[in-house]
Design a protein around this motif. Structure first.
Motif, PDB file in Angstrom:
ATOM      1  N   GLY A   7       5.493   6.176   1.132  1.00 21.58           N
ATOM      2  CA  GLY A   7       5.504   4.768   1.467  1.00 21.58           C
ATOM      3  C   GLY A   7       5.528   3.823   0.293  1.00 21.58           C
ATOM      4  N   LEU A   8       6.203   4.209  -0.792  1.00 21.26           N
ATOM      5  CA  LEU A   8       6.296   3.319  -1.948  1.00 21.26           C
ATOM      6  C   LEU A   8       7.117   2.079  -1.616  1.00 21.26           C
ATOM      7  CD1 LEU A   8       6.937   5.911  -4.798  1.00 21.26           C
ATOM      8  CD2 LEU A   8       4.866   4.538  -4.463  1.00 21.26           C
TER       9      LEU A   8
ATOM     10  N   GLY B  71       0.832  -1.189   0.000  1.00 18.69           N
ATOM     11  CA  GLY B  71       0.000   0.000   0.000  1.00 18.69           C
ATOM     12  C   GLY B  71       0.868   1.241   0.000  1.00 18.69           C
ATOM     13  N   TYR B  72       0.316   2.354  -0.428  1.00 21.68           N
ATOM     14  CA  TYR B  72       1.014   3.638  -0.391  1.00 21.68           C
ATOM     15  C   TYR B  72      -0.028   4.748  -0.437  1.00 21.68           C
ATOM     16  CZ  TYR B  72       0.324   3.447  -5.479  1.00 21.68           C
ATOM     17  OH  TYR B  72      -0.231   3.331  -6.738  1.00 21.68           O
ATOM     18  N   VAL B  73       0.412   5.978  -0.219  1.00 22.93           N
ATOM     19  CA  VAL B  73      -0.488   7.135  -0.157  1.00 22.93           C
ATOM     20  C   VAL B  73      -0.048   8.176  -1.174  1.00 22.93           C
ATOM     21  CG1 VAL B  73      -1.400   8.983   1.298  1.00 22.93           C
ATOM     22  CG2 VAL B  73      -0.946   6.730   2.291  1.00 22.93           C
ATOM     23  N   GLU B  74      -1.009   8.709  -1.920  1.00 25.59           N
ATOM     24  CA  GLU B  74      -0.744   9.794  -2.863  1.00 25.59           C
ATOM     25  C   GLU B  74      -1.411  11.072  -2.368  1.00 25.59           C
ATOM     26  OE1 GLU B  74      -1.298   8.630  -7.152  1.00 25.59           O
ATOM     27  OE2 GLU B  74      -2.226   6.895  -6.197  1.00 25.59           O
ATOM     28  N   SER B  75      -0.731  12.192  -2.571  1.00 28.79           N
ATOM     29  CA  SER B  75      -1.296  13.490  -2.217  1.00 28.79           C
ATOM     30  C   SER B  75      -1.022  14.470  -3.354  1.00 28.79           C
ATOM     31  CB  SER B  75      -0.672  14.011  -0.920  1.00 28.79           C
ATOM     32  OG  SER B  75      -1.061  15.351  -0.678  1.00 28.79           O
ATOM     33  N   LEU B  76      -2.047  15.199  -3.772  1.00 28.52           N
ATOM     34  CA  LEU B  76      -1.896  16.200  -4.835  1.00 28.52           C
ATOM     35  C   LEU B  76      -2.588  17.484  -4.405  1.00 28.52           C
ATOM     36  CD1 LEU B  76      -1.169  17.188  -7.678  1.00 28.52           C
ATOM     37  CD2 LEU B  76      -3.310  16.152  -8.483  1.00 28.52           C
ATOM     38  N   LEU B  77      -1.820  18.572  -4.362  1.00 30.29           N
ATOM     39  CA  LEU B  77      -2.350  19.901  -4.058  1.00 30.29           C
ATOM     40  C   LEU B  77      -2.115  20.805  -5.260  1.00 30.29           C
ATOM     41  CD1 LEU B  77      -3.508  22.007  -2.049  1.00 30.29           C
ATOM     42  CD2 LEU B  77      -1.133  22.427  -1.323  1.00 30.29           C
ATOM     43  N   ARG B  78      -3.190  21.419  -5.754  1.00 26.81           N
ATOM     44  CA  ARG B  78      -3.089  22.382  -6.856  1.00 26.81           C
ATOM     45  C   ARG B  78      -3.668  23.713  -6.399  1.00 26.81           C
ATOM     46  NH1 ARG B  78      -4.836  19.398 -12.474  1.00 26.81           N
ATOM     47  NH2 ARG B  78      -4.833  21.591 -13.104  1.00 26.81           N
ATOM     48  N   LEU B  79      -2.865  24.788  -6.516  1.00 21.79           N
ATOM     49  CA  LEU B  79      -3.267  26.133  -6.114  1.00 21.79           C
ATOM     50  C   LEU B  79      -3.238  27.034  -7.334  1.00 21.79           C
ATOM     51  CD1 LEU B  79      -1.087  26.459  -2.880  1.00 21.79           C
ATOM     52  CD2 LEU B  79      -3.489  25.766  -3.033  1.00 21.79           C
TER      53      LEU B  79
END
Length: 492
Positions: free
Chosen positions: A88-89, A58-66
């Motif tokens: 956590g790749l 498992g792993y977590v992705e995060s994307l922030l666009r401003l």
């Protein structure tokens, strides 16, 4: 450590326990607009077994666009910053056995970011100025922007809108929105239309991104696009014709195709491909419901390095929706075929090339794409509540040519890797069957929660490469937040 099916489902179930805070109220008194997009996704993968490598993780992705934007009389402009991260790749989800390769998207992200388990970056996502000529549908835009083929118009018919967005758009050109760093283009585009028709032209160069967290750099990959779109029958029918030119000048890279490695390593010629096609979608009232029809087809020619290129692809789909019922059930079925290469030793490349798409739209479980593939499917869409959409698909997949490859990927995203990967078919064409289910819940205007789960049963193509275990699973829980502070109306 290998996860069982139960542990994957536990990850998906427990990831949704967090509570989001209420957003501030948008303001209408600013000299410009401000936008915030935040997406967090918890992924769980069990790839086809490649022991002793890690195919379950498992792993977590995060994307922030401003973003900030402004409209001033005939002009508008936009600037946008993107900040993608993956946490956590797995560091052992790339098999040393060449045919097994990257064991799911976790292995792809890891390899694309210099073997970094926690890659993160910030980059200039969009920055353009656009001029609006007199009239509603006449614009010219210059700069860095996202571009999607097939979305040249905005139908008022909701069935056509869904078909256009989910079954036509991004087959060939897309922003790869499912990936964490996504895709932009540096270039120019223009729209000229009036009411029922639109003429769109675009020329641009692709930027780095997609699986590589740093999307600032430009690639030596460019395209030109021209499309004419028209609606008819009181917005019950929409058709489009298009032409696309593609050039890949990254001559130092080894191309992915079914030739021997020795031949591919000596091919340092550019790729130049022309793609010509048309599509039509219709939503026709029939009895108590709506009958929908879709046809899409394309022909390709040009040069694949030292080889000449001739390929084609086609899709046909049909569905019936009952919008008068409470949950508006919609049953659909479809067929797709993209040509493969039948002779790795001749001077012709016959594999349909998907250009720069968003492949996940047409391969919800992204272990394949539309190259050298045949896909028959049924899908059911239902809305048990006004803000909840359920969708379930069942796909029967074949490789078109047993002498070609099993392809994955969505095109160029880095100057150091080709962008598509392929595994040998080993003279077999029976590929896989998979079933999936998704739930999209719009909690309120700014917040969405999306869940997805898929299970694939590999057939002879998969079993020859992954004999230890030829089943795979993939799922995620995704949280999306959108907020806009609106510009004060322009009174000039």
């Amino acid at each position: 450590m290998k996860r069982t099916r139960a542990s994957i489902l536990i990850v998906l179930a427990t990831a949704g326990l967090g509570r989001a805070q209420s957003p501030p109220s948008p303001s209408a008194n600013l000299p410009f607009s401000i936008s915030v997009f935040d997406r967090t996704r918890v992924d769980a993968t069990q790839w086809y077994a490649a022991t002793p490598d890690q195919e379950s993780y498992g792993y977590v992705e995060s994307l922030l666009r401003l973003g900030v934007a402004q409209r001033i009389q005939h002009w508008d402009w936009q600037l946008e910053l993107s900040q993608p991260s993956v946490l956590g790749l797995p560091n052992n989800a790339v098999s040393p056995v060449t045919a097994q390769g990257q064991l799911g998207l976790g292995g792809t992200y890891y390899a694309a970011n210099a073997n970094n388990r926690n890659p993160a970056a910030a980059f200039f996502k969009q920055g353009f100025a656009r001029y609006h000529f007199a009239g509603k549908d006449k614009t010219l835009r210059l700069g860095r922007f996202e571009f999607i083929d097939g979305l040249e118009t905005k139908p008022e018919n909701p069935s056509l809108t869904w078909l256009q967005t989910n079954r036509i758009a991004q087959r060939l050109i897309g922003n790869f929105g499912f990936a964490n760093a996504q895709r932009s283009f540096d270039g120019i585009d223009a729209h000229y239309g009036s009411g029922t028709w639109d003429l769109t032209a675009m020329a641009g160069r692709a930027d780095q991104g997609v699986f590589n967290m740093n999307g600032n750099s430009q690639l030596n990959v460019d395209l030109q696009y021209l499309a004419f779109t028209r609606s008819a029958w009181n917005d019950h029918l929409l058709w489009r014709t298009f032409a696309l030119g593609y050039h890949d000048g990254r001559t130092g890279l080894t191309k992915t195709d079914n030739r021997s490695l020795a031949l591919r390593q000596t091919d340092h010629r550019n790729i130049r491909i022309g793609t010509y096609g048309a599509d039509v979608i219709a939503a026709i009232p029939v009895g108590p419901g709506t009958l929908d029809l879709l046809g899409w087809g394309t022909l390709q020619n040009g040069n694949w390095g030292l080889q000449s290129h001739r390929a084609a692809a086609a899709a046909a789909e049909v569905g019936y929706q009952l919008p008068t019922l409470r949950s508006a059930p919609w049953l659909r079925a479809g067929w797709f075929r993209g040509t493969g290469d039948n002779n790795p030793t001749d001077n012709q490349h016959g594999t349909f090339f998907q250009i720069l798409p968003t492949p996940r739209i047409y391969a919800q479980f992204p272990f394949y794409n539309l190259m050298n593939s045949s896909d028959q499917f049924v899908q059911l869409i239902d809305k048990p509540a006004r803000q909840v959409t359920l969708r379930s698909d069942l796909h029967w997949l074949q490789l078109t040519s047993a002498k070609d490859l099993w392809y994955q990927g969505g095109g160029a995203f880095d100057n150091k890797v080709f962008g598509y990967v392929g595994r040998p078919a080993n003279g077999k064409s029976s590929f896989a069957t998979y079933a999936d289910i998704s739930l999209d819940w719009q909690i309120n205007k700014p917040f969405d929660v999306n869940l997805y789960y898929a299970h694939a049963w590999g057939k002879s193509v998969v079993q020859a490469i992954y004999p230890a275990q030829s089943t795979a699973q993939y799922g995620y829980v995704e949280f999306v937040y959108r907020w806009n502070a609106l510009q004060r109306p322009d009174r000039n």
